[in-house]
Design a protein around this motif. Structure first.
Motif, short mmCIF file in Angstrom:
data_model
loop_
_atom_site.label_atom_id
_atom_site.label_comp_id
_atom_site.label_asym_id
_atom_site.label_seq_id
_atom_site.Cartn_x
_atom_site.Cartn_y
_atom_site.Cartn_z
N VAL A 1 0.83 -1.21 0.00
CA VAL A 1 0.00 0.00 0.00
C VAL A 1 0.86 1.26 0.00
N SER A 2 1.67 1.44 1.05
CA SER A 2 2.49 2.65 1.14
C SER A 2 3.58 2.45 2.18
N ALA A 3 4.79 2.83 1.82
CA ALA A 3 5.91 2.74 2.75
C ALA A 3 5.85 3.82 3.82
N ALA A 4 4.89 4.75 3.69
CA ALA A 4 4.79 5.85 4.65
C ALA A 4 3.80 5.59 5.78
N ILE A 5 3.19 4.40 5.81
CA ILE A 5 2.21 4.09 6.86
C ILE A 5 2.90 4.05 8.21
N THR A 6 2.23 4.61 9.21
CA THR A 6 2.69 4.48 10.59
C THR A 6 1.66 3.67 11.38
N PHE A 7 2.11 3.12 12.51
CA PHE A 7 1.27 2.19 13.27
C PHE A 7 1.27 2.58 14.74
N ALA A 8 0.09 2.56 15.34
CA ALA A 8 -0.03 2.83 16.78
C ALA A 8 0.42 1.62 17.59
N GLU A 9 0.58 1.82 18.87
CA GLU A 9 0.90 0.70 19.75
C GLU A 9 -0.27 -0.29 19.78
N PRO A 10 0.01 -1.58 19.82
CA PRO A 10 -1.09 -2.55 19.80
C PRO A 10 -1.89 -2.57 21.09
N VAL A 11 -3.16 -2.89 20.95
CA VAL A 11 -3.97 -3.30 22.09
C VAL A 11 -3.93 -4.82 22.08
N ASP A 12 -3.44 -5.43 23.14
CA ASP A 12 -3.26 -6.89 23.16
C ASP A 12 -3.81 -7.46 24.45
N ILE A 13 -4.67 -8.47 24.33
CA ILE A 13 -5.28 -9.09 25.50
C ILE A 13 -5.35 -10.60 25.32
N ALA A 14 -5.28 -11.32 26.43
CA ALA A 14 -5.44 -12.77 26.42
C ALA A 14 -6.79 -13.14 27.02
N HIS A 15 -7.30 -14.31 26.64
CA HIS A 15 -8.59 -14.72 27.20
C HIS A 15 -8.65 -16.18 27.65
N ASN A 16 -7.51 -16.85 27.77
CA ASN A 16 -7.46 -18.21 28.36
C ASN A 16 -6.27 -18.29 29.30
N TYR A 17 -6.48 -18.06 30.58
CA TYR A 17 -5.36 -18.09 31.52
C TYR A 17 -5.87 -18.08 32.95
N ALA A 18 -4.98 -18.31 33.88
CA ALA A 18 -5.28 -18.16 35.31
C ALA A 18 -4.31 -17.15 35.90
N ALA A 19 -4.79 -16.36 36.85
CA ALA A 19 -3.97 -15.32 37.46
C ALA A 19 -4.30 -15.20 38.94
N ILE A 20 -3.31 -14.88 39.74
CA ILE A 20 -3.51 -14.66 41.17
C ILE A 20 -3.93 -13.21 41.38
N GLU A 21 -5.12 -13.01 41.91
CA GLU A 21 -5.69 -11.68 42.06
C GLU A 21 -6.41 -11.55 43.41
N GLN A 22 -6.74 -10.34 43.77
CA GLN A 22 -7.48 -10.05 44.99
C GLN A 22 -8.92 -9.70 44.64
N HIS A 23 -9.87 -10.47 45.16
CA HIS A 23 -11.29 -10.20 44.91
C HIS A 23 -12.08 -10.49 46.18
N PHE A 24 -12.98 -9.58 46.50
CA PHE A 24 -13.86 -9.72 47.67
C PHE A 24 -13.05 -10.02 48.94
N GLY A 25 -11.93 -9.29 49.06
CA GLY A 25 -11.10 -9.39 50.25
C GLY A 25 -10.30 -10.67 50.38
N LYS A 26 -10.15 -11.41 49.29
CA LYS A 26 -9.46 -12.70 49.36
C LYS A 26 -8.51 -12.86 48.17
N ARG A 27 -7.36 -13.45 48.43
CA ARG A 27 -6.41 -13.77 47.37
C ARG A 27 -6.87 -15.07 46.71
N VAL A 28 -7.18 -15.01 45.42
CA VAL A 28 -7.77 -16.15 44.72
C VAL A 28 -7.05 -16.37 43.39
#
Length: 387
Positions: A243-270
């Motif tokens: 298309v064009s050698a002059a195209i610029t690109f923003a930083e990606p938005v990147d997310i995962a949707h299959n994983y487990a993580a240690i987080e704090q919820h409802f006052g408990k580490r889960v």
């Protein structure tokens, strides 16, 4: 939130009206796990999976469940905005051809191992990852099959975007299979109270086995992100070349949707298991793609604690792959895409497993989670490559 089921050991909170059959049974099983915490959250794209509905969130007390993460560990989305405001159809087709040349699709791999610096670094004990490492070097930067895709899109401001959906390829599959088998075996030895038929065998996080799984799972999440990054580099190059050698690109938005993580919820580490669900903390950017031929949504999380700060990961299937191939009308699905001017990937009956008719209405899915995310952009499809 649409409804709450209170008949099980802990509540099931649903962001949809139509969870039924095996998916509902799986949600009830989750709510009766002895280590499940507070409630189960079920997103509006939910449908049946292995052991746990895809589109559900389980918070667990000290236990990590391989099947509650799934076999495509770290699978997710990456979206990048370009400086283009238009693209001609012929250029678009050339870009797609260039991408198909540069990115192996389906079961295809690179012929040669990719450079070591494209791979996440090996740290700690990673038995299965190390066994699969050299093979994974030929898989990084490959799309995979099923519902994985590369899509060229247009934002509401007319800016051209591209989006990649891919995961951890065979390395994630091997890690998932090994540790689920191990969890099943140890559950029998420990005489677990969780029925084997639920397919939800877990590993104590403070055990050697649990720690090993968590490290290897985390590596696969990193690999999946690196895989998407490698694909994105090739898509960027295709746009620059065609298309064009002059195209610029923003930083990606990147997310995962299959994983487990240690987080704090409802006052408990889960341990939060997101299987087909995306984290949506306050202000966090996310991606909710539609099906082939429908809009995708860039969103910002609202940090709703009732969903364990999560949202849906897509539109969600409304029929299985074989059911779609059998029941959908090929001509209708193709005409639907062509009427929108989309360069699509529906060639024959086999491709109907990924047709729009196999998926839920993305607009309804978005409407059902207005308390979880706010929409910041709508991306309309222009062309799609499927694995």
């Amino acid at each position: 939130m649409k409804q709450t089921i209170t008949s099980e050991a802990i509540p099931i909170k649903l962001w949809l009206d139509d969870l039924a059959g095996e998916a509902l049974k799986q949600a009830r099983n989750l709510a009766n796990l002895p280590f499940a915490v507070h409630h189960i959250a079920v997103m509006p794209d939910a449908h049946v999976g292995y052991g746990m509905p895809i589109g559900a969130i389980l918070a667990a007390d000290g236990i990590v469940v391989p099947n509650a993460v799934g076999v495509d560990i770290g699978c997710g989305m990456s979206a990048i905005k370009t400086s283009l405001s238009s693209i001609e159809i012929e250029n678009l087709k050339q870009v797609l051809q260039s991408i198909r040349t540069a990115v192996p699709l389906g079961f295809k791999h690179h012929r040669q191992p990719q450079p070591l610096d494209t791979m996440p670094p090996l740290e700690g004990s990673l038995t299965i990852v190390e066994q699969e490492y050299e093979a994974a070097r030929t898989q990084i930067g490959t799309l995979g099959g099923g519902n994985h895709f590369i899509e060229i899109q247009r934002g509401r401001d007319r800016a051209i975007w591209f989006m990649v959906h891919s995961g951890s390829r065979n390395i994630g599959f091997r890690v998932a299979g090994h540790y689920n088998k191990l969890a099943v075996s140890l559950s029998k030895r420990w005489q677990s109270t969780v029925p084997a038929s639920w397919q939800l065998a877990g590993l104590p996080l403070d055990s050697k086995e649990g720690q090993n799984y968590f490290r290897e799972m985390s590596y696969c999440v990193d690999f999946a992100r690196a895989n998407r990054s490698a694909i994105c580099r090739r898509v960027r190059q295709a746009l620059l070349d065609e298309v064009s050698a002059a195209i610029t690109f923003a930083e990606p938005v990147d997310i995962a949707h299959n994983y487990a993580a240690i987080e704090q919820h409802f006052g408990k580490r889960v341990i939060v298991h997101r299987k087909g669900a995306t984290r949506a903390t306050t202000g966090e950017k996310g991606i909710i793609p539609g099906s082939q031929g429908s809009n995708s949504y860039l969103v910002r999380g609202m940090g709703n604690p009732e969903s364990f700060t999560s949202c849906s990961h897509g539109a969600g299937r409304k029929m299985g792959r074989k059911q779609a191939q059998k029941n959908l009308d090929l001509d209708h699905e193709r005409r639907r895409l062509e009427a929108q001017g989309i360069v699509h990937a529906i060639r024959g009956r086999r491709d109907l497993e990924e047709a729009a008719g196999a998926y839920k209405d993305i607009e309804r899915v978005i409407a059902n989670q207005q308390d979880l995310v706010e929409v910041i952009d709508i991306l309309t499809p222009l062309a799609v490559i499927k694995g």
